[in-house]
Design a protein around this motif. Structure first.
Motif, PDB file in Angstrom:
ATOM      1  N   ALA A  99     -35.350 -46.009 -44.195  1.00  0.00           N
ATOM      2  CA  ALA A  99     -35.466 -45.601 -42.792  1.00  0.00           C
ATOM      3  C   ALA A  99     -34.440 -46.331 -41.932  1.00  0.00           C
ATOM      4  CB  ALA A  99     -36.878 -45.869 -42.292  1.00  0.00           C
ATOM      5  N   ALA A 100     -34.247 -47.632 -42.196  1.00  0.00           N
ATOM      6  CA  ALA A 100     -33.271 -48.403 -41.426  1.00  0.00           C
ATOM      7  C   ALA A 100     -31.854 -47.913 -41.687  1.00  0.00           C
ATOM      8  CB  ALA A 100     -33.390 -49.879 -41.779  1.00  0.00           C
ATOM      9  N   THR A 101     -31.612 -47.430 -42.899  1.00  0.00           N
ATOM     10  CA  THR A 101     -30.297 -46.866 -43.208  1.00  0.00           C
ATOM     11  C   THR A 101     -30.011 -45.654 -42.342  1.00  0.00           C
ATOM     12  OG1 THR A 101     -30.512 -47.645 -45.480  1.00  0.00           O
ATOM     13  CG2 THR A 101     -28.853 -45.957 -45.053  1.00  0.00           C
ATOM     14  N   GLN A 102     -31.048 -44.856 -42.071  1.00  0.00           N
ATOM     15  CA  GLN A 102     -30.873 -43.635 -41.283  1.00  0.00           C
ATOM     16  C   GLN A 102     -30.873 -43.917 -39.781  1.00  0.00           C
ATOM     17  OE1 GLN A 102     -30.217 -40.659 -42.668  1.00  0.00           O
ATOM     18  NE2 GLN A 102     -30.266 -41.677 -44.670  1.00  0.00           N
ATOM     19  N   ASP A 103     -31.790 -44.777 -39.317  1.00  0.00           N
ATOM     20  CA  ASP A 103     -31.909 -45.022 -37.872  1.00  0.00           C
ATOM     21  C   ASP A 103     -32.554 -46.385 -37.649  1.00  0.00           C
ATOM     22  OD1 ASP A 103     -32.379 -45.020 -35.137  1.00  0.00           O
ATOM     23  OD2 ASP A 103     -32.834 -42.877 -35.071  1.00  0.00           O
ATOM     24  N   ARG A 104     -31.719 -47.404 -37.460  1.00  0.00           N
ATOM     25  CA  ARG A 104     -32.237 -48.761 -37.290  1.00  0.00           C
ATOM     26  C   ARG A 104     -33.016 -48.909 -35.992  1.00  0.00           C
ATOM     27  NH1 ARG A 104     -27.158 -52.567 -37.983  1.00  0.00           N
ATOM     28  NH2 ARG A 104     -26.192 -50.861 -36.816  1.00  0.00           N
ATOM     29  N   ASP A 105     -32.572 -48.236 -34.925  1.00  0.00           N
ATOM     30  CA  ASP A 105     -33.256 -48.358 -33.634  1.00  0.00           C
ATOM     31  C   ASP A 105     -34.674 -47.817 -33.701  1.00  0.00           C
ATOM     32  OD1 ASP A 105     -30.971 -49.481 -32.563  1.00  0.00           O
ATOM     33  OD2 ASP A 105     -30.169 -47.564 -31.869  1.00  0.00           O
ATOM     34  N   MET A 106     -34.860 -46.709 -34.401  1.00  0.00           N
ATOM     35  CA  MET A 106     -36.207 -46.142 -34.522  1.00  0.00           C
ATOM     36  C   MET A 106     -37.114 -47.066 -35.328  1.00  0.00           C
ATOM     37  SD  MET A 106     -38.257 -43.814 -33.669  1.00  0.00           S
ATOM     38  CE  MET A 106     -37.166 -42.568 -32.971  1.00  0.00           C
ATOM     39  N   VAL A 107     -36.586 -47.676 -36.374  1.00  0.00           N
ATOM     40  CA  VAL A 107     -37.388 -48.610 -37.168  1.00  0.00           C
ATOM     41  C   VAL A 107     -37.822 -49.793 -36.307  1.00  0.00           C
ATOM     42  CG1 VAL A 107     -37.297 -50.240 -39.096  1.00  0.00           C
ATOM     43  CG2 VAL A 107     -36.337 -47.955 -39.363  1.00  0.00           C
ATOM     44  N   ALA A 108     -36.921 -50.281 -35.454  1.00  0.00           N
ATOM     45  CA  ALA A 108     -37.277 -51.382 -34.557  1.00  0.00           C
ATOM     46  C   ALA A 108     -38.331 -50.955 -33.559  1.00  0.00           C
ATOM     47  CB  ALA A 108     -36.033 -51.876 -33.827  1.00  0.00           C
ATOM     48  N   ALA A 109     -38.234 -49.707 -33.081  1.00  0.00           N
ATOM     49  CA  ALA A 109     -39.208 -49.198 -32.115  1.00  0.00           C
ATOM     50  C   ALA A 109     -40.602 -49.091 -32.717  1.00  0.00           C
ATOM     51  CB  ALA A 109     -38.757 -47.831 -31.591  1.00  0.00           C
ATOM     52  N   LEU A 110     -40.679 -48.957 -34.038  1.00  0.00           N
ATOM     53  CA  LEU A 110     -41.974 -48.857 -34.712  1.00  0.00           C
ATOM     54  C   LEU A 110     -42.599 -50.227 -34.974  1.00  0.00           C
ATOM     55  CD1 LEU A 110     -41.172 -46.020 -37.290  1.00  0.00           C
ATOM     56  CD2 LEU A 110     -42.535 -45.846 -35.202  1.00  0.00           C
ATOM     57  N   GLY A 111     -41.917 -51.284 -34.539  1.00  0.00           N
ATOM     58  CA  GLY A 111     -42.488 -52.618 -34.649  1.00  0.00           C
ATOM     59  C   GLY A 111     -42.081 -53.393 -35.889  1.00  0.00           C
ATOM     60  N   VAL A 112     -41.118 -52.879 -36.659  1.00  0.00           N
ATOM     61  CA  VAL A 112     -40.670 -53.578 -37.863  1.00  0.00           C
ATOM     62  C   VAL A 112     -39.749 -54.723 -37.458  1.00  0.00           C
ATOM     63  CG1 VAL A 112     -39.379 -53.366 -40.024  1.00  0.00           C
ATOM     64  CG2 VAL A 112     -40.866 -51.497 -39.251  1.00  0.00           C
ATOM     65  N   ASN A 113     -39.975 -55.882 -38.046  1.00  0.00           N
ATOM     66  CA  ASN A 113     -39.135 -57.047 -37.772  1.00  0.00           C
ATOM     67  C   ASN A 113     -37.788 -56.858 -38.477  1.00  0.00           C
ATOM     68  OD1 ASN A 113     -37.863 -59.608 -37.733  1.00  0.00           O
ATOM     69  ND2 ASN A 113     -39.844 -60.626 -37.532  1.00  0.00           N
ATOM     70  N   GLN A 114     -36.779 -56.475 -37.702  1.00  0.00           N
ATOM     71  CA  GLN A 114     -35.492 -56.171 -38.304  1.00  0.00           C
ATOM     72  C   GLN A 114     -34.821 -57.400 -38.898  1.00  0.00           C
ATOM     73  OE1 GLN A 114     -32.551 -53.710 -36.609  1.00  0.00           O
ATOM     74  NE2 GLN A 114     -33.971 -52.340 -35.594  1.00  0.00           N
ATOM     75  N   LYS A 115     -35.021 -58.555 -38.302  1.00  0.00           N
ATOM     76  CA  LYS A 115     -34.367 -59.754 -38.807  1.00  0.00           C
ATOM     77  C   LYS A 115     -34.740 -60.015 -40.260  1.00  0.00           C
ATOM     78  CE  LYS A 115     -33.738 -62.290 -34.461  1.00  0.00           C
ATOM     79  NZ  LYS A 115     -34.059 -63.548 -33.721  1.00  0.00           N
ATOM     80  N   TRP A 116     -36.049 -59.995 -40.532  1.00  0.00           N
ATOM     81  CA  TRP A 116     -36.479 -60.282 -41.899  1.00  0.00           C
ATOM     82  C   TRP A 116     -36.190 -59.118 -42.840  1.00  0.00           C
ATOM     83  CZ3 TRP A 116     -36.744 -64.997 -43.006  1.00  0.00           C
ATOM     84  CH2 TRP A 116     -37.186 -65.933 -42.072  1.00  0.00           C
ATOM     85  N   LEU A 117     -36.171 -57.908 -42.327  1.00  0.00           N
ATOM     86  CA  LEU A 117     -35.789 -56.770 -43.160  1.00  0.00           C
ATOM     87  C   LEU A 117     -34.340 -56.906 -43.594  1.00  0.00           C
ATOM     88  CD1 LEU A 117     -36.572 -54.006 -44.380  1.00  0.00           C
ATOM     89  CD2 LEU A 117     -35.738 -52.957 -42.263  1.00  0.00           C
ATOM     90  N   PHE A 118     -33.472 -57.245 -42.629  1.00  0.00           N
ATOM     91  CA  PHE A 118     -32.059 -57.423 -42.942  1.00  0.00           C
ATOM     92  C   PHE A 118     -31.865 -58.579 -43.920  1.00  0.00           C
ATOM     93  CE2 PHE A 118     -29.939 -55.400 -38.960  1.00  0.00           C
ATOM     94  CZ  PHE A 118     -30.612 -54.222 -39.224  1.00  0.00           C
ATOM     95  N   THR A 119     -32.621 -59.664 -43.723  1.00  0.00           N
ATOM     96  CA  THR A 119     -32.500 -60.819 -44.615  1.00  0.00           C
ATOM     97  C   THR A 119     -32.889 -60.453 -46.038  1.00  0.00           C
ATOM     98  OG1 THR A 119     -32.964 -62.348 -42.791  1.00  0.00           O
ATOM     99  CG2 THR A 119     -33.255 -63.188 -45.021  1.00  0.00           C
ATOM    100  N   SER A 120     -33.985 -59.732 -46.184  1.00  0.00           N
ATOM    101  CA  SER A 120     -34.436 -59.343 -47.523  1.00  0.00           C
ATOM    102  C   SER A 120     -33.442 -58.400 -48.192  1.00  0.00           C
ATOM    103  CB  SER A 120     -35.819 -58.688 -47.442  1.00  0.00           C
ATOM    104  OG  SER A 120     -35.769 -57.494 -46.663  1.00  0.00           O
ATOM    105  N   VAL A 121     -32.873 -57.479 -47.412  1.00  0.00           N
ATOM    106  CA  VAL A 121     -31.866 -56.562 -47.962  1.00  0.00           C
ATOM    107  C   VAL A 121     -30.636 -57.345 -48.411  1.00  0.00           C
ATOM    108  CG1 VAL A 121     -30.218 -54.754 -47.337  1.00  0.00           C
ATOM    109  CG2 VAL A 121     -32.622 -54.530 -46.713  1.00  0.00           C
ATOM    110  N   PHE A 122     -30.223 -58.302 -47.601  1.00  0.00           N
ATOM    111  CA  PHE A 122     -29.047 -59.096 -47.961  1.00  0.00           C
ATOM    112  C   PHE A 122     -29.326 -59.903 -49.221  1.00  0.00           C
ATOM    113  CE2 PHE A 122     -25.763 -62.344 -47.520  1.00  0.00           C
ATOM    114  CZ  PHE A 122     -24.692 -61.582 -47.106  1.00  0.00           C
TER     115      PHE A 122
END
Length: 631
Positions: free
Chosen positions: A173-196
């Motif tokens: 979902a973040a690959t398609q639309d990161r802003d929408m994922v953030a709007a749904l309450g997902v912590n982008q920082k830790w998502l990005f960290t785990s992906v990295f």
């Protein structure tokens, strides 16, 4: 026939390692949009850490345990890097991301040498896979068979991870639309960290698995990263399936290219990459992306012509530079001429980036073509120096005309990657066409004419040409062409609505920048007395990007200041310490994170603040019209 079958299978084994590294880079870019040049450094670290674990702690962890543990350790290092560095530049332009991760690569190269030494390290053979199997009478190493199995297994595991887990759904979902994922309450920082972390784990695992196949050395990072970029671009940024298919394609091209097309074997993969980008810019399995949002890194505030004081200051600096031969020796004049040449090179790229908004990752191609143009005319045609300096840059102009026509059809990271592909094609030709270019032996004996051969006279010639180039580019900035180019950079649609042919304007700017770079390359050939393929390489292109960033992308004189500081610092570091890459890499990282405006940008900001605080000067607030006033 059996030989070709084994060659094909060997290509599949190489594809497995390449896929591991490329899939990690594709995952990271797909979510974070980071152009991670340091991915090759993590691959190299995986190999070195695996060597230490399998040699020193083999009794405790075993060979295979050491391989997996090495990948996990490097993944933890990747998490630290992501949290301390990359989080600060997620919203920066691709240029800043590339330079920050390139600086990290330089640091890792020196750290590896400091810890493990400069010599190649030979790892032990994998237990149970030391022999070979018979394939139609040809011996195929058992370890290659193991790698051929690993590739599809990892592909299947990644598919399950991204399609059958909640984390995988969030990543897609973040690959398609990161802003929408953030709007749904997902912590982008830790998502990005785990992906990295996952991406770095795959890169390190790919490096660790090479331990039983190749020697471990401190240059393997740059060797792998070029192929990885090719794979990711061909397959499609963010596509794991595309990375797998492209890894197989690239590996087989490398395996059979040397047999079928030995003269152009290195060029083949870059030709394929260029063709894919031209026909399908988003790759074989990628998807078209929305136009990139404008970011502050490549925008330029409205420029003003030089004030009287600034003109006097420029004249004083020029006169001081012209007086250097009166007080300097041979070494200082040689260094001064080299700095002037790189001012020309940096100014050409700065014009393309700041005014045109086009960040080229392969600008050294035109610098090197200018050098080779002079060498061909001097060595093969025997023309005098003046004729060579006038005609040699035409080879760079021709390359810019051809490559620029295709490159300006793209934008953003795709434009940058296509310029990189073209540059690598030119480098490959220079490296392999030994009969004409001399290959890695280069072309020697390209010396200035007798009338200009002294260091002082050559310095003055370089200074005169450099001054004309910088002044000429500045005139272009404030010409109708410069304003049209800036309009195209700011909004292609709006500029076209008022009759500006945006693509033609960008193409012409690309040609101008390439020709100016070729002029610098022509002078460089005479300064060094020789030409080598390194003058076309990725490292030189990145050097130009660093100079522009160091001086300030948003400034007019940034290229001049950046080139002077970078070259002087580089030359001084090489003479003072064996860890010059470590220091230079740290400077680049610090610059990107803490001072993205560059030296000139910082000085201009400080000057503007002083002016705003000067007595009697109206501030922005006091100068604004008040409510109810006649204005």
């Amino acid at each position: 026939m059996s030989f070709y079958v084994v060659q094909f299978l060997t290509g599949l084994a190489s594809a497995a390692s390449l896929f591991l590294v490329a899939s990690g880079l594709s995952i990271i870019f797909g979510v974070t949009r980071i152009v991670n040049f340091a991915h090759g450094a993590f691959y190299m670290l995986g190999a070195y850490v695996a060597f230490t674990l399998t040699e020193r702690l083999s009794g405790a962890v075993g060979f295979w345990g050491g391989i997996v543990l090495a990948a996990l350790i490097v993944a933890v290092v990747g998490v630290v890097v992501e949290m301390l560095l990359l989080r600060r530049i997620y919203k920066s332009p691709e240029l800043f991301q590339l330079l920050a991760t390139f600086g990290l690569t330089l640091m890792v190269e020196d750290l590896v040498v400091m810890i493990w030494g400069p010599d190649d390290l030979l790892g032990r053979r994998a237990p149970g896979l030391k022999g070979a199997i018979d394939v139609f009478g040809q011996a195929l190493p058992s370890y290659d068979v193991f790698l051929m199995v690993i590739g599809p297994v990892v592909l299947g595991a990644l598919w399950l991870l991204f399609h059958r887990t909640r984390w995988g759904v969030l990543v897609r979902a973040a690959t398609q639309d990161r802003d929408m994922v953030a709007a749904l309450g997902v912590n982008q920082k830790w998502l990005f960290t785990s992906v990295f972390a996952v991406g770095v784990f795959l890169a390190a695992l790919g490096g660790a698995l090479q331990l039983s196949r190749d020697a471990v050395n401190h240059t393997m990072d740059l060797r792998i990263i070029v192929d990885v970029f090719v794979v990711v671009v061909i397959g499609g940024l963010g596509s794991i399936t595309g990375a797998f298919v492209a890894a197989v394609l690239v590996s087989e091209l490398n395996a059979f290219g040397i047999l079928i097309f030995p003269k152009i074997s290195i060029i083949l993969v870059f030709l394929v990459m260029a063709a894919v980008l031209i026909v399908r810019p988003w790759g074989l399995f990628g998807k078209p992306e929305a136009p990139a949002r404008r970011t502050p890194g490549l925008t330029v505030r409205p420029w003003q012509p030089l004030t009287t004081n600034e003109r006097l200051a420029s004249l004083v600096v020029l006169l001081a530079a012209a007086a250097l031969p009166l007080v300097g020796g041979t070494y200082s004049l040689t260094v001064g001429a080299e700095i002037i040449i790189f001012i020309i090179f940096a100014a050409s790229l700065h014009f393309l980036m700041s005014v045109g908004g086009l960040a080229s990752f392969g600008h050294a191609a035109y610098f090197g073509l200018g050098s080779y143009g002079v060498a061909f005319l001097a060595k093969l045609a025997g023309l005098p120096m003046i004729a060579c300096l006038l005609l040699g840059p035409l080879l760079g102009l021709a390359g810019a005309v051809i490559f620029g026509f295709f490159a300006v059809q793209l934008s953003g990271v795709y434009f940058a990657m296509l310029t990189l592909a073209f540059a690598q094609i030119v480098w490959s030709i220079a490296f392999q066409w030994v009969g004409v270019t001399g290959g890695d032996n280069g072309l020697l004996g390209i010396w200035p004419a007798a009338w200009i051969a002294t260091p002082a006279r050559f310095y003055w010639l370089s200074l005169a040409i450099g001054t004309c180039v910088v002044v000429g580019l500045r005139v272009l900035v404030f010409s109708p062409f410069g304003y049209a180019l800036r309009a195209t950079r700011d909004s292609m649609l709006r500029s076209e609505s008022i009759g500006i042919d945006g693509k033609r304007i960008q193409w012409l700017a690309f040609v101008i920048a390439g020709t100016v770079a070729a002029i610098g390359g022509a002078l460089f050939a005479y300064l060094k007395g020789s030409v080598f393929p390194d003058s076309l390489g990725i490292s030189l292109s990145v050097d130009a990007l660093v100079m522009v960033l160091l001086g300030g992308v948003e400034t007019i004189s940034g290229a001049v200041v950046g080139a002077v500081v970078f070259k002087a610092l580089n030359i001084w570091l090489v003479s003072q310490t064996d860890q010059s890459k470590l220091v230079l890499g740290a400077v680049i990282v610090l610059l990107v994170v803490a001072f993205p405006k560059g030296i000139v940008g910082i000085l201009e900001t400080a000057r503007d603040r002083l002016r705003s605080r000067a007595p009697g000067k109206p501030t922005a607030l006091s100068a604004a019209p008040k409510l109810g006033s006649a204005e």
